[in-house]
Write an enzyme that holds these catalytic residues in place. Structure first.
Site, PDB file in Angstrom:
ATOM      1  CG  ASN A 151     -10.066  52.373  32.165  1.00 14.92           C
ATOM      2  OD1 ASN A 151     -10.587  52.243  33.276  1.00 14.92           O
ATOM      3  ND2 ASN A 151      -9.342  51.428  31.610  1.00 14.92           N
ATOM      4  CB  CYS A 329     -13.744  36.552  30.886  1.00 13.36           C
ATOM      5  SG  CYS A 329     -12.971  38.024  31.530  1.00 13.36           S
TER       6      CYS A 329
HETATM    7  C1  LIG Z   1      -8.371  54.817  34.998  1.00 14.98           C
HETATM    8  C2  LIG Z   1      -6.894  54.641  34.876  1.00 14.98           C
HETATM    9  N1  LIG Z   1      -6.129  54.585  35.977  1.00 14.98           N
HETATM   10  C3  LIG Z   1      -4.799  54.450  35.911  1.00 14.98           C
HETATM   11  C4  LIG Z   1      -4.151  54.329  34.704  1.00 14.98           C
HETATM   12  C5  LIG Z   1      -2.665  54.171  34.691  1.00 14.98           C
HETATM   13  O1  LIG Z   1      -2.034  55.361  34.305  1.00 14.98           O
HETATM   14  P1  LIG Z   1      -0.514  55.353  33.780  1.00 14.98           P
HETATM   15  O2  LIG Z   1      -0.551  54.824  32.386  1.00 14.98           O
HETATM   16  O3  LIG Z   1      -0.101  56.787  33.824  1.00 14.98           O
HETATM   17  O4  LIG Z   1       0.273  54.515  34.722  1.00 14.98           O
HETATM   18  C6  LIG Z   1      -4.898  54.374  33.519  1.00 14.98           C
HETATM   19  C7  LIG Z   1      -4.251  54.195  32.209  1.00 14.98           C
HETATM   20  O5  LIG Z   1      -4.775  53.557  31.324  1.00 14.98           O
HETATM   21  C8  LIG Z   1      -6.309  54.538  33.601  1.00 14.98           C
HETATM   22  O6  LIG Z   1      -7.076  54.588  32.514  1.00 14.98           O
END
Ligand SMILES: Cc1ncc(COP(=O)(O)O)c(C=O)c1O
Length: 380
Positions: A151, A329
């Site tokens: 992400n 960081c």
């Molecule tokens: C890769 C990844 N996993 C899990 C999540 C968590 O998802 P949710 O916001 O639906 O709890 C996110 C949200 O930013 C994400 O980008």
């Protein structure tokens, strides 16, 4: 002031067509889906239709789809139930996972429930399948939890190859597909994963709803105890209109995926080109500037060291631009991006993550480049 929303990896705007689909389930069809009377049955049937729609799109069976409150709950369920129900003693993951995964596995390791192996990652956030295999050879009683698309830096894992490896050694494979769901076609019969995750708000659906795919070969016990909802797998009255919106959003995404991908890629490649042209010493984090090998919605930009880098996001914000970031960081500090730190990013460089949706245009890019230039010139 013009507003530009370049933070679609955080969340996306709700599609109006999705909202229209949800509306009757907010106003007219308000029965509790567990009630056996007419009001309840209408809603139950709508939920099951939504489940079937999602299962069809992902080429799996409705009995393998369980609705949750989103990606975080789905990740927690997969990981914690694997450890609890299958007696798995090892977890393989990377330091690049979302906190929904990373904090969960760290908690389990801290409590002494598992041995945790963090894979090495290179400067672009890539892992080696060889290293996974070496660990599986030592002890296959393992959960591999690896995201499909990162992400923050857009780097992608070959989840098909990882799934094959996991199957070969009889390990369990969970993949956090929150960022790739609805942007890439997932065929869950082909992908040999045990657990796959979706979160509606990442693809123009509502917030607070998602799903967990649990392969039928290996079932888990409920993570949330309560009523018999979700075939006894997840207690709690269903988020009915959320589920309806989730199915509609996924349906729209699948129906238009090629067009949306083309549109988003054209905005992203234009942004890369403009940044290279106008911003001195710009570089990119992860594989995010490699259009062939990255999550096409994410571009992670790295800017030369400057005392004002701490103010970058603030300065963009006061110019109407929403993006996110966080540099690596600096030593001893806990603030910043764990992902950029793990790939060895220079903490002195500024980092901004721009993330796109089909609602973005090249005019948005022009505006952002203009403002970024002004901000960097003032601080130079
Ligand atoms: C890769 C990844 N996993 C899990 C999540 C968590 O998802 P949710 O916001 O639906 O709890 C996110 C949200 O930013 C994400 O980008």
């Amino acid at each position: 002031m013009k507003k530009v929303y370049f933070d679609n990896a955080a969340t996306t705007p709700l599609d109006e067509a999705v909202f229209e689909e949800m509306k009757p389930y907010m106003l007219e069809y308000y029965g509790n889906p567990s009630s056996i009377h007419w009001h309840g049955r209408q809603v139950r049937s709508a939920i099951e239709k939504a489940r079937k729609k999602i299962a069809d799109l992902l080429n799996t069976s409705p009995s393998e789809i369980f609705f949750t409150s989103g990606g975080t709950e789905a990740d927690n369920t997969a990981i914690r139930c694997t450890i609890e129900d299958y007696g798995v003693k090892n977890i393989i993951t990377t330091p690049l996972e979302h906190h929904a995964v990373l904090h969960t596995v760290e908690m389990l390791a801290k409590k002494g429930k598992v041995n945790l192996d963090l894979l090495d990652v290179d400067e672009k956030g890539r892992i080696s399948l060889d290293q996974i295999e070496q660990l599986l050879k030592k002890d296959p009683n393992t959960l591999i939890t690896l995201m499909h698309a990162n992400n923050e830096i857009g780097t992608m894992n070959d989840i098909h190859a990882i799934a094959e490896l996991s199957k070969e050694y009889g390990a369990v494979f969970h993949t956090d597909t929150v960022q790739s769901m609805a942007h890439f076609r997932h065929d869950l019969q082909e992908l040999k994963a045990n657990f796959v995750v979706g979160s509606a708000h990442k693809f123009h659906g509502p917030k607070g709803v998602g799903f967990l795919y649990v392969n039928h070969e290996k079932r888990i016990q409920p993570f949330i105890h309560g009523g018999a909802q979700e075939r006894n797998m997840r207690g709690g009255t269903e988020n009915v209109y959320g589920i309806i919106g989730l199915a509609k959003a996924l349906d729209l995404a699948y129906a238009n995926m090629d067009d949306h991908k083309k549109q988003i890629e054209s905005v992203k490649s234009y942004m890369i080109e403009q940044l290279k042209q106008h911003i001195e010493r710009v570089s990119f984090n992860g594989t995010s500037d490699d259009l062939e090998n990255s999550l096409y919605t994410v571009l992670s930009v790295s800017l030369p060291p400057s005392e004002d880098n701490d103010m970058l996001l603030f300065n963009l914000d006061i110019n109407g631009i929403s993006a996110s970031g966080g540099s690596a960081c600096s030593s001893g500090s806990n603030i910043g991006s764990h992902v950029l730190t793990a790939i060895g990013s220079d903490p002195q460089r500024g980092a901004i993550r721009f993330s796109f949706s089909r609602f973005n245009t090249k005019a948005d890019v022009d505006y952002v480049i203009g403002k970024l230039n002004e901000i960097l010139t003032v601080s130079a």
